[in-house]
Design a protein around this motif. Structure first.
Motif, PDB file in Angstrom:
ATOM      1  N   THR A  12      49.620   3.953 -43.762  1.00 29.00           N
ATOM      2  CA  THR A  12      48.834   4.734 -44.758  1.00 29.00           C
ATOM      3  C   THR A  12      47.303   4.344 -44.637  1.00 29.00           C
ATOM      4  O   THR A  12      47.028   3.106 -44.858  1.00 29.00           O
ATOM      5  N   ASP A  19      52.610  10.634 -44.269  1.00 30.61           N
ATOM      6  CA  ASP A  19      53.899  10.929 -44.790  1.00 30.61           C
ATOM      7  C   ASP A  19      54.798   9.887 -44.500  1.00 30.61           C
ATOM      8  O   ASP A  19      55.060   9.248 -43.094  1.00 30.61           O
ATOM      9  N   THR A  40      57.569  10.386 -41.652  1.00 33.50           N
ATOM     10  CA  THR A  40      57.056  10.637 -40.430  1.00 33.50           C
ATOM     11  C   THR A  40      56.888   9.152 -39.856  1.00 33.50           C
ATOM     12  O   THR A  40      57.250   9.060 -38.653  1.00 33.50           O
ATOM     13  N   ASP A  56      49.445  12.026 -52.570  1.00 33.40           N
ATOM     14  CA  ASP A  56      50.893  11.961 -52.090  1.00 33.40           C
ATOM     15  C   ASP A  56      51.128  10.877 -50.823  1.00 33.40           C
ATOM     16  O   ASP A  56      52.092  11.149 -50.309  1.00 33.40           O
ATOM     17  N   SER A  57      50.143  10.089 -50.523  1.00 32.45           N
ATOM     18  CA  SER A  57      50.372   9.078 -49.305  1.00 32.45           C
ATOM     19  C   SER A  57      51.051   8.047 -49.794  1.00 32.45           C
ATOM     20  O   SER A  57      51.607   7.511 -48.615  1.00 32.45           O
ATOM     21  N   ALA A 103      55.014   7.409 -51.043  1.00 33.85           N
ATOM     22  CA  ALA A 103      56.180   8.373 -51.086  1.00 33.85           C
ATOM     23  C   ALA A 103      56.535   8.353 -52.628  1.00 33.85           C
ATOM     24  O   ALA A 103      56.866   9.601 -53.014  1.00 33.85           O
TER      25      ALA A 103
END
Length: 522
Positions: free
Chosen positions: A42, A224, A227, A367-368, A370
């Motif tokens: 991230t 995400d 992902t 929202d990086s 979770a």
């Protein structure tokens, strides 16, 4: 997976004197380096200019930047680009001996003069440097020594200089290109190309501290978490940072992957802006008491977080078990507090109001990570139970930083390392010391308590470890009593890697992701 463990920190001041995307690549050439490593991360960095926002963290995480001091696995301060340091009898003058034989990635030799120039650039370009870490009266280079005289006693100066903000760059080059091309540093890797989605780093041919294992590393930004886990499963990446709690089961017990997980130094919290309805301490108390943080940790976050109550996590030895939480989960008490604050649902729409205004809170998140949307959604549901309407708004991290700086929120979520300098002093000062023109910290929520300020002022000049611990505990209790912020939970942090590689280690200081120790398995 490791359980939460105590990290009894030896504060940096105790070291006043120190001595100093699928495959792991083809076979290496004469250098012994392998071809390529692929990792999934991230990232919040729009640029690689290390003095902008917190982008220096990314430069260090990518194996490019190094500082004078680094932290070990117990957050003890150790030599890095400085081979030793000592504090003078005046408690102001620090002498750092710069390591001989170090070169920047462009071949320029590291000297005390260039270290001085790099630190001066940081102070000039970063608004955070002087106010959040330390201030100096003089900085001079004498031979291989860098001498820093601080304006006031600064017990944790070595730990301050371990923060990525103070990574050392070569200022003799065109520094205006650092944002797009990456800074010239001393780490095992140097930037080849960068954009927000991907950074490619290559072996630093001039690296000073041993062999660099890979000729090239592709660092893919996969914000995400699901992902990111899929990319690791498929072999698109060889290691991934911070797999979400819901995806850890995919890798547990696997013969193909290793999980490196530790109790982090992080706290997930929410600031509460005290310029609106949250100015009323009873409303803040009601908000906190309405949140079932134990259920969040145990169920929503699958037991990979510990329930929150205090500013500093229990992984650090700062009195967590002795602190009294007056705002533990209690829905009925929360409803009563709102009534005492003058709020009531007079029209039966389920939302309490006062003076004709519904109690509506703007909740700003990114929202990086979770867990953040999960916690925000749970907060929204819990607060609805007591009649508070919460509007959750999701922004990119850099936008959220601007909103935080400008105080444009009622609630704002945050995931932060609490001991980035070796102990929590800077963390507490940055977020709960009164924000003034002179003290331009990140406490933009309007929180102010003269008692807290006095304790933190005393902490900033106290060298005795036991007394520092007492002051930290005292500050925490005052902040909790004021219901200044929501302390949700304390996460584990992890790196999961393919067994095609070795040397992966997640350390408490969340700065060291790509290191020279990561190499192909034999």
């Amino acid at each position: 997976m490791s359980k939460f463990k105590k990290l009894v920190l030896t504060v940096a001041i105790l070291a006043m004197t120190a001595t100093g995307l699928s495959g792991c690549g083809g076979s290496g050439g004469a250098s012994g380096s392998s071809e390529q490593l692929n990792i999934g991360v991230t990232s919040f960095a729009d640029t690689l200019e290390p003095t902008e926002q917190y982008f220096s963290w990314v430069v260090m995480r990518y194996g490019v930047g190094e500082t004078l001091v680094k932290f070990n696995d117990e957050m003890g301060a150790e030599p890095w680009l400085a081979e030793s340091w000592e504090l003078g009898s005046d408690n102001l003058t620090w002498t750092f001996k710069i390591r001989d034989g170090v070169k920047f990635s462009n071949g320029t030799a590291l000297t005390a003069d260039l270290v001085k120039a790099s630190l001066e650039r940081t102070f000039e370009m970063s608004k955070r440097a002087s106010s959040d870490f330390f201030q100096y009266d003089a900085m001079t280079a004498e031979g291989s020594n860098l001498i820093i005289k601080t304006k006031s006693p600064t017990p944790g100066l070595p730990g301050c200089l371990a923060d990525p903000l103070f990574l050392i760059v070569d200022t003799t080059v065109d520094t205006s290109t650092f944002a797009t091309d990456g800074p010239v540093c001393t780490g095992p890797y140097a930037v080849k190309s960068f954009d927000k989605e991907k950074c490619v780093v290559v072996k630093n041919e001039n690296y000073w501290d041993g062999e660099v294992p890979y000729n090239e590393v592709n660092i893919q930004v996969i914000d995400d978490a699901n992902t990111r886990a899929m990319a690791l499963q498929s072999g698109e990446v060889d290691m991934a940072v911070n797999i979400s709690s819901s995806d850890l089961a995919l890798f547990e017990g696997s013969e193909s992957f290793d999980i490196n997980s530790i109790a982090s130094l992080r706290t997930v919290l929410s600031f509460m802006n005290q310029r609106g309805p949250l100015a009323d301490v009873k409303v803040r108390q009601a908000v906190i008491r309405a949140l079932d943080r134990q259920t969040y940790a145990d169920n929503l976050l699958h037991g990979t977080f510990e329930a929150g109550k205090a500013p500093i996590p229990p992984s650090l030895d700062y009195g967590f078990d002795t602190l009294k939480d007056e705002n533990a989960y209690n829905l009925e008490s929360a409803k009563q507090l709102l009534a005492e604050a003058g709020y009531a649902d007079t029209n039966g729409d389920g939302i309490v109001e006062k003076d004709g205004q519904n109690l509506t809170l703007q909740y700003v998140i990114y929202d990086s990570r979770a867990e953040l949307p999960i916690l925000a959604t749970a907060t929204q549901a819990n607060l609805k139970e007591i009649g508070i309407d919460v509007k959750v708004e999701t922004y990119e991290y850099t936008t959220l930083l601007d909103m935080q700086e400008n105080g444009e929120y009622d609630l704002l979520i945050w995931n932060v390392i609490t001991a980035n300098t070796g102990d929590p002093e800077n963390y507490l000062k940055e977020y709960w010391k009164t924000h003034t023109d002179e003290n331009k910290n990140a406490n933009t929520a309007g929180y102010s308590n003269p008692e807290v300020d006095a304790v933190l002022d005393q902490l900033s000049t106290e060298f005795d470890t036991a007394k520092r611990r007492e002051l930290v505990i005292q500050a925490q209790q005052l902040i909790m009593n004021d219901a200044a912020s929501v302390f949700y939970a304390y996460p584990e942090t992890n790196i999961i890697s393919s067994r095609k590689i070795t040397g992966v280690e997640m350390l408490p200081a969340d700065y060291y992701w790509l290191t020279k120790e990561i190499k192909p398995a034999q």
